[in-house]
Scaffold this motif. Structure first.
Motif, PDB file in Angstrom:
ATOM      1  N   ALA A   6       0.835  -1.204   0.000  1.00  0.00           N
ATOM      2  CA  ALA A   6       0.000   0.000   0.000  1.00  0.00           C
ATOM      3  C   ALA A   6       0.866   1.249   0.000  1.00  0.00           C
ATOM      4  CB  ALA A   6      -0.936   0.001   1.203  1.00  0.00           C
ATOM      5  N   LEU A   7       1.910   1.262   0.803  1.00  0.00           N
ATOM      6  CA  LEU A   7       2.806   2.412   0.861  1.00  0.00           C
ATOM      7  C   LEU A   7       3.509   2.608  -0.473  1.00  0.00           C
ATOM      8  CD1 LEU A   7       3.989   4.661   2.596  1.00  0.00           C
ATOM      9  CD2 LEU A   7       5.767   3.068   3.316  1.00  0.00           C
ATOM     10  N   ALA A   8       3.947   1.537  -1.111  1.00  0.00           N
ATOM     11  CA  ALA A   8       4.615   1.639  -2.415  1.00  0.00           C
ATOM     12  C   ALA A   8       3.670   2.205  -3.468  1.00  0.00           C
ATOM     13  CB  ALA A   8       5.135   0.278  -2.846  1.00  0.00           C
ATOM     14  N   LEU A   9       2.411   1.787  -3.441  1.00  0.00           N
ATOM     15  CA  LEU A   9       1.437   2.303  -4.402  1.00  0.00           C
ATOM     16  C   LEU A   9       1.164   3.788  -4.172  1.00  0.00           C
ATOM     17  CD1 LEU A   9      -1.068  -0.676  -4.553  1.00  0.00           C
ATOM     18  CD2 LEU A   9       0.492   0.089  -6.352  1.00  0.00           C
ATOM     19  N   VAL A  10       1.042   4.189  -2.928  1.00  0.00           N
ATOM     20  CA  VAL A  10       0.838   5.602  -2.618  1.00  0.00           C
ATOM     21  C   VAL A  10       2.049   6.414  -3.085  1.00  0.00           C
ATOM     22  CG1 VAL A  10       0.652   7.288  -0.743  1.00  0.00           C
ATOM     23  CG2 VAL A  10      -0.749   5.225  -0.712  1.00  0.00           C
ATOM     24  N   CYS A  11       3.231   5.923  -2.802  1.00  0.00           N
ATOM     25  CA  CYS A  11       4.459   6.621  -3.214  1.00  0.00           C
ATOM     26  C   CYS A  11       4.532   6.763  -4.728  1.00  0.00           C
ATOM     27  CB  CYS A  11       5.690   5.897  -2.696  1.00  0.00           C
ATOM     28  SG  CYS A  11       5.893   5.984  -0.915  1.00  0.00           S
ATOM     29  N   ARG A  37       7.078  12.143   3.067  1.00  0.00           N
ATOM     30  CA  ARG A  37       7.818  11.924   4.315  1.00  0.00           C
ATOM     31  C   ARG A  37       6.919  11.578   5.510  1.00  0.00           C
ATOM     32  NH1 ARG A  37      13.006  12.612   5.885  1.00  0.00           N
ATOM     33  NH2 ARG A  37      13.527  13.546   3.900  1.00  0.00           N
ATOM     34  N   PRO A  38       5.784  12.270   5.723  1.00  0.00           N
ATOM     35  CA  PRO A  38       4.933  11.894   6.871  1.00  0.00           C
ATOM     36  C   PRO A  38       4.443  10.447   6.797  1.00  0.00           C
ATOM     37  CG  PRO A  38       4.273  14.025   6.015  1.00  0.00           C
ATOM     38  CD  PRO A  38       5.273  13.465   5.047  1.00  0.00           C
ATOM     39  N   TYR A  39       4.124   9.979   5.592  1.00  0.00           N
ATOM     40  CA  TYR A  39       3.679   8.593   5.439  1.00  0.00           C
ATOM     41  C   TYR A  39       4.822   7.623   5.708  1.00  0.00           C
ATOM     42  CZ  TYR A  39      -0.494  10.540   3.419  1.00  0.00           C
ATOM     43  OH  TYR A  39      -1.644  11.245   3.224  1.00  0.00           O
ATOM     44  N   GLY A  40       6.017   8.000   5.275  1.00  0.00           N
ATOM     45  CA  GLY A  40       7.183   7.154   5.540  1.00  0.00           C
ATOM     46  C   GLY A  40       7.457   7.021   7.031  1.00  0.00           C
ATOM     47  N   HIS A  41       7.383   8.142   7.728  1.00  0.00           N
ATOM     48  CA  HIS A  41       7.594   8.103   9.177  1.00  0.00           C
ATOM     49  C   HIS A  41       6.474   7.314   9.864  1.00  0.00           C
ATOM     50  CE1 HIS A  41      11.121  10.536   9.528  1.00  0.00           C
ATOM     51  NE2 HIS A  41      10.586  11.496   8.794  1.00  0.00           N
ATOM     52  N   ALA A  42       5.259   7.500   9.413  1.00  0.00           N
ATOM     53  CA  ALA A  42       4.129   6.792  10.016  1.00  0.00           C
ATOM     54  C   ALA A  42       4.251   5.288   9.793  1.00  0.00           C
ATOM     55  CB  ALA A  42       2.812   7.301   9.450  1.00  0.00           C
ATOM     56  N   PRO A  49      -1.921   6.133  14.056  1.00  0.00           N
ATOM     57  CA  PRO A  49      -3.240   6.276  13.435  1.00  0.00           C
ATOM     58  C   PRO A  49      -3.184   6.709  11.970  1.00  0.00           C
ATOM     59  CG  PRO A  49      -3.151   7.468  15.517  1.00  0.00           C
ATOM     60  CD  PRO A  49      -1.776   6.932  15.255  1.00  0.00           C
ATOM     61  N   VAL A  50      -2.186   7.511  11.598  1.00  0.00           N
ATOM     62  CA  VAL A  50      -2.060   7.930  10.201  1.00  0.00           C
ATOM     63  C   VAL A  50      -1.799   6.718   9.325  1.00  0.00           C
ATOM     64  CG1 VAL A  50      -0.667   9.256   8.562  1.00  0.00           C
ATOM     65  CG2 VAL A  50      -1.241  10.235  10.793  1.00  0.00           C
ATOM     66  N   PHE A  51      -0.930   5.839   9.761  1.00  0.00           N
ATOM     67  CA  PHE A  51      -0.606   4.638   8.994  1.00  0.00           C
ATOM     68  C   PHE A  51      -1.789   3.694   8.946  1.00  0.00           C
ATOM     69  CE2 PHE A  51       1.479   0.452   8.464  1.00  0.00           C
ATOM     70  CZ  PHE A  51       2.000   0.683   7.212  1.00  0.00           C
ATOM     71  N   VAL A  52      -2.502   3.563  10.036  1.00  0.00           N
ATOM     72  CA  VAL A  52      -3.668   2.691  10.068  1.00  0.00           C
ATOM     73  C   VAL A  52      -4.710   3.179   9.056  1.00  0.00           C
ATOM     74  CG1 VAL A  52      -5.599   1.886  11.487  1.00  0.00           C
ATOM     75  CG2 VAL A  52      -3.276   1.910  12.419  1.00  0.00           C
ATOM     76  N   ARG A  53      -4.938   4.497   9.000  1.00  0.00           N
ATOM     77  CA  ARG A  53      -5.874   5.050   8.009  1.00  0.00           C
ATOM     78  C   ARG A  53      -5.371   4.812   6.597  1.00  0.00           C
ATOM     79  NH1 ARG A  53      -6.225   9.615  11.484  1.00  0.00           N
ATOM     80  NH2 ARG A  53      -4.823  10.699  10.106  1.00  0.00           N
ATOM     81  N   LEU A  54      -4.064   4.919   6.389  1.00  0.00           N
ATOM     82  CA  LEU A  54      -3.480   4.729   5.056  1.00  0.00           C
ATOM     83  C   LEU A  54      -3.740   3.309   4.547  1.00  0.00           C
ATOM     84  CD1 LEU A  54      -1.611   5.614   2.705  1.00  0.00           C
ATOM     85  CD2 LEU A  54       0.299   4.808   4.078  1.00  0.00           C
ATOM     86  N   ILE A  55      -3.521   2.304   5.372  1.00  0.00           N
ATOM     87  CA  ILE A  55      -3.655   0.931   4.874  1.00  0.00           C
ATOM     88  C   ILE A  55      -5.104   0.475   4.797  1.00  0.00           C
ATOM     89  CG2 ILE A  55      -1.359   0.237   5.621  1.00  0.00           C
ATOM     90  CD1 ILE A  55      -2.653  -1.249   7.947  1.00  0.00           C
ATOM     91  N   HIS A  56      -6.009   1.194   5.474  1.00  0.00           N
ATOM     92  CA  HIS A  56      -7.416   0.790   5.438  1.00  0.00           C
ATOM     93  C   HIS A  56      -8.252   1.711   4.556  1.00  0.00           C
ATOM     94  CE1 HIS A  56      -6.998  -2.406   8.292  1.00  0.00           C
ATOM     95  NE2 HIS A  56      -6.324  -1.606   9.087  1.00  0.00           N
ATOM     96  N   ALA A  57      -7.592   2.578   3.824  1.00  0.00           N
ATOM     97  CA  ALA A  57      -8.318   3.527   2.950  1.00  0.00           C
ATOM     98  C   ALA A  57      -8.850   2.844   1.716  1.00  0.00           C
ATOM     99  CB  ALA A  57      -7.395   4.673   2.557  1.00  0.00           C
TER     100      ALA A  57
END
Length: 57
Positions: A6-11, A37-42, A49-57
């Motif tokens: 999910a992070l790779a796709l967002v990036c 950068r904020p997503y990478g740190h999360a 919570p930011v990362f949890v929202r990212l993967i469940h979006a």
């Protein structure tokens, strides 16, 4: 593993948008880094919570 995918796709999506929007690649990569950068740190803390929202979006 899904979290990294999910992070790779967002990036990739953000980078493609910045390349399309910018006249120079240096500018695109700089803006990309600032935005992602904020997503990478999360992603370093899966309970964030930011990362949890990212993967469940």
């Amino acid at each position: 593993m899904r979290e990294r995918t999910a992070l790779a796709l967002v990036c990739a999506y953000v980078l493609a948008g910045e390349i399309k929007r910018s006249a120079h690649s240096g500018e695109a990569f700089g803006t990309y880094e600032v935005r992602i950068r904020p997503y990478g740190h999360a992603s370093q803390n899966p309970n964030n919570p930011v990362f949890v929202r990212l993967i469940h979006a």
